[in-house]
Design an enzyme around this catalytic site. Structure first.
Site, PDB file in Angstrom:
ATOM      1  N   GLY A  27       0.829  -1.202   0.000  1.00 42.14           N
ATOM      2  CA  GLY A  27       0.000   0.000   0.000  1.00 42.14           C
ATOM      3  C   GLY A  27       0.859   1.246   0.000  1.00 42.14           C
ATOM      4  O   GLY A  27       1.947   1.266  -0.576  1.00 42.14           O
ATOM      5  N   SER A  54      -2.875  -6.449  -5.029  1.00 40.84           N
ATOM      6  CA  SER A  54      -1.595  -5.746  -5.130  1.00 40.84           C
ATOM      7  C   SER A  54      -0.508  -6.614  -5.754  1.00 40.84           C
ATOM      8  O   SER A  54       0.536  -6.098  -6.164  1.00 40.84           O
ATOM      9  CB  SER A  54      -1.138  -5.285  -3.739  1.00 40.84           C
ATOM     10  OG  SER A  54      -2.035  -4.349  -3.201  1.00 40.84           O
ATOM     11  N   GLN A  87      -2.418  -6.044  11.936  1.00 46.27           N
ATOM     12  CA  GLN A  87      -1.079  -6.565  12.214  1.00 46.27           C
ATOM     13  C   GLN A  87      -1.102  -7.738  13.193  1.00 46.27           C
ATOM     14  O   GLN A  87      -0.310  -8.675  13.057  1.00 46.27           O
ATOM     15  CB  GLN A  87      -0.175  -5.438  12.734  1.00 46.27           C
ATOM     16  CG  GLN A  87       0.215  -4.453  11.648  1.00 46.27           C
ATOM     17  CD  GLN A  87       1.149  -3.371  12.123  1.00 46.27           C
ATOM     18  OE1 GLN A  87       1.652  -3.398  13.246  1.00 46.27           O
ATOM     19  NE2 GLN A  87       1.388  -2.378  11.270  1.00 46.27           N
ATOM     20  N   HIS A 109       5.051   2.490  12.162  1.00 47.51           N
ATOM     21  CA  HIS A 109       4.242   3.104  13.218  1.00 47.51           C
ATOM     22  C   HIS A 109       4.273   2.146  14.397  1.00 47.51           C
ATOM     23  O   HIS A 109       4.195   0.928  14.212  1.00 47.51           O
ATOM     24  CB  HIS A 109       2.808   3.328  12.720  1.00 47.51           C
ATOM     25  CG  HIS A 109       1.891   3.981  13.717  1.00 47.51           C
ATOM     26  ND1 HIS A 109       2.322   4.944  14.609  1.00 47.51           N
ATOM     27  CD2 HIS A 109       0.561   3.816  13.943  1.00 47.51           C
ATOM     28  CE1 HIS A 109       1.298   5.339  15.350  1.00 47.51           C
ATOM     29  NE2 HIS A 109       0.219   4.665  14.966  1.00 47.51           N
ATOM     30  N   GLY A 135       3.260   7.852   1.664  1.00 41.98           N
ATOM     31  CA  GLY A 135       4.099   7.042   0.791  1.00 41.98           C
ATOM     32  C   GLY A 135       4.408   7.662  -0.556  1.00 41.98           C
ATOM     33  O   GLY A 135       5.546   7.593  -1.042  1.00 41.98           O
ATOM     34  N   SER A 253      -2.060  40.135   5.692  1.00 43.63           N
ATOM     35  CA  SER A 253      -2.345  41.547   5.947  1.00 43.63           C
ATOM     36  C   SER A 253      -2.346  41.857   7.439  1.00 43.63           C
ATOM     37  O   SER A 253      -2.467  40.957   8.282  1.00 43.63           O
ATOM     38  CB  SER A 253      -3.711  41.910   5.361  1.00 43.63           C
ATOM     39  OG  SER A 253      -4.753  41.311   6.124  1.00 43.63           O
TER      40      SER A 253
END
Length: 341
Positions: A27, A54, A87, A109, A135, A253
Site C-alpha cells: 500500500g 496488489s 497486524q 508506526h 508514501g 495583511s
C-alpha cells in the site's frame, strides 16, 4: 537539548548487503519503501495475502511476490506494512510461526508493538523507521534525489545491530538525505495519534466544518463559506510549512494578523486545550487503542457510519462543484477506507 540528527554519512547500506528485505503489504508506505530500497540496490521481496490485488502491481514493478508466511521465511528484515488493526492477525498467522533468532521486525508506526497487540519474541530485533510523510511523497522525493525526514526507534536490540539496520533502511528509502531523528516506540505512537486526532485530521476537519456551518447558518452563500473556511486553508498551511507561524503572519495583511492574534485564542481556548489533554490521556492509557481494535473486531460499524455521515456534509457537495471550476488543481476521488496491502 536538541535531538541528534543522522545523515547519509551516519548510515551504511552495506549493513543490508547480502540480506533479503521482505515488505509485507504494497500500500502507501509499503510500495514506497520497497521501490526506494530496490533502487538503492537492496534485495527486496513482497509478501501479500493470497488473492491480494496488489500482487499484479508488485510484479509489474519487478518484485518477486510470495504469500506472507513464505516471505517471512526468506527474509532477514521484515517490514510489517499492513494496517495497524490487521497486524495482530498477520503476526499470529504468518509472521510468528516463521520467525527465527536474529531476524528483524520493522514497523513504520509503533501502535501494535506499543499497545501489545503484537508481542515479538525476545531473540529478534524490533525497530521502527517512520518517514514523516505519506508514501507517494516518500517515493517522489527519493526519485527527485531528495528525501523525507524520518524517525527511527529501537524496541529490541537482540543482535546488537538493530540501530545500524534501522539507519541503513532509513538511508535506503532516502530518509538520511533529509535527516533522521531517534525516538522510542512509545513517543512516536502517542505523539502521532495525538497529532492526528487533535490537530492534523480531527481538529482541522471539525474546525473547517464548524466554520462553514456558522457562515451558512448566518445566511452567507455556501460558496463563500467554502472558500473562506476550506479552500484558502491550503494557502495558510503552505506558508506555515515553509516559514513557521511567524513567517505566515509576516505574509498576511495587518487586519488578518490582528484577527489571528486577538480572536484565534478565544476560539481555541483553554477549554480546547483541556479536551486535548483528555484525548492524550486516552491515548496514553490505551483507552483509544482498545476502542479502535474493538471497531476492527466488530466490523468497523461505527467507524464506517461516521465516515459516511462526513461525506454527506454540505461542504462536500459545494466543494466538489467549486473544485471543478479549477482545472489547474489536482483532484482525487478516494473510495474505500482501508489501504491496500
Amino acid at each position: 537539548m536538541a535531538a541528534k540528527v543522522y545523515h547519509d554519512k551516519d548510515a551504511d547500506l552495506n549493513v543490508l548487503k547480502g540480506k533479503t528485505m521482505a515488505v509485507l503489504g504494497f500500500g502507501s508506505q509499503g510500495h514506497a519503501h520497497a521501490l526506494n530500497l530496490k533502487d538503492s540496490g537492496v534485495n527486496v521481496i513482497i509478501g501479500l495475502y493470497k488473492g491480494s490485488k496488489s500482487a499484479k502491481v508488485a510484479k509489474s514493478k519487478g518484485f518477486k511476490v510470495y504469500d506472507n508466511a513464505e516471505a517471512v521465511k526468506r527474509a532477514d528484515v521484515i517490514f510489517v506494512a499492513v494496517p495497524d488493526t490487521r497486524q495482530a492477525d498477520v503476526f499470529k498467522n504468518d509472521i510468528e510461526p516463521n520467525l527465527t533468532k536474529g531476524k528483524t521486525l520493522l514497523f513504520s508506526h509503533g501502535f501494535a508493538v506499543h499497545f501489545k497487540t503484537v508481542v515479538p519474541p525476545e531473540d529478534v530485533n524490533v525497530i521502527l523507521v517512520a518517514p514523516k510523510g505519506p508514501g507517494h511523497i516518500v517515493r517522489r522525493q527519493y526519485v527527485e534525489g531528495k528525501g523525507v525526514p524520518s524517525l527511527i526507534a529501537i524496541e529490541q536490540n537482540a543482535d546488537r545491530k538493530a540501530k545500524k539496520i534501522a539507519l541503513a533502511w532509513a538511508k535506503g528509502i532516502g530518509g538520511t538525505r533529509a535527516g533522521v531523528i531517534q525516538t522510542t516506540f512509545k513517543e512516536e505512537t502517542e505523539t502521532d495519534l495525538f497529532g492526528e486526532q487533535t490537530v492534523l485530521c480531527g481538529g482541522t476537519s471539525a474546525l473547517i466544518q464548524a466554520g462553514y456551518e456558522v457562515l451558512v447558518e448566518a445566511g452567507y452563500q455556501p460558496e463563500m463559506a467554502y472558500f473562506e473556511c476550506l479552500h484558502e486553508l491550503k494557502l495558510i498551511v503552505d506558508l506555515i510549512n515553509e516559514a513557521g507561524i511567524s513567517g505566515m503572519r509576516f505574509s498576511i495583511s495587518e487586519t488578518a494578523k490582528w484577527g489571528d492574534v486577538k480572536v484565534g485564542p478565544k476560539i481555541i481556548d483553554s477549554s480546547v486545550k483541556k479536551r486535548m489533554k483528555a484525548a492524550l490521556k486516552d491515548i496514553q492509557d490505551g483507552k483509544f487503542a482498545k476502542a479502535w481494535v474493538r471497531q476492527y473486531k466488530t466490523g468497523y460499524k461505527q467507524y464506517n457510519k461516521l465516515l459516511k455521515d462526513g461525506e454527506k456534509h454540505g461542504i462536500e457537495k459545494v466543494g466538489t462543484r467549486l473544485r471543478s471550476m479549477m482545472p489547474w488543481m489536482q483532484k482525487r476521488t478516494v473510495k474505500g477506507a482501508q489501504a491496500a496491502y
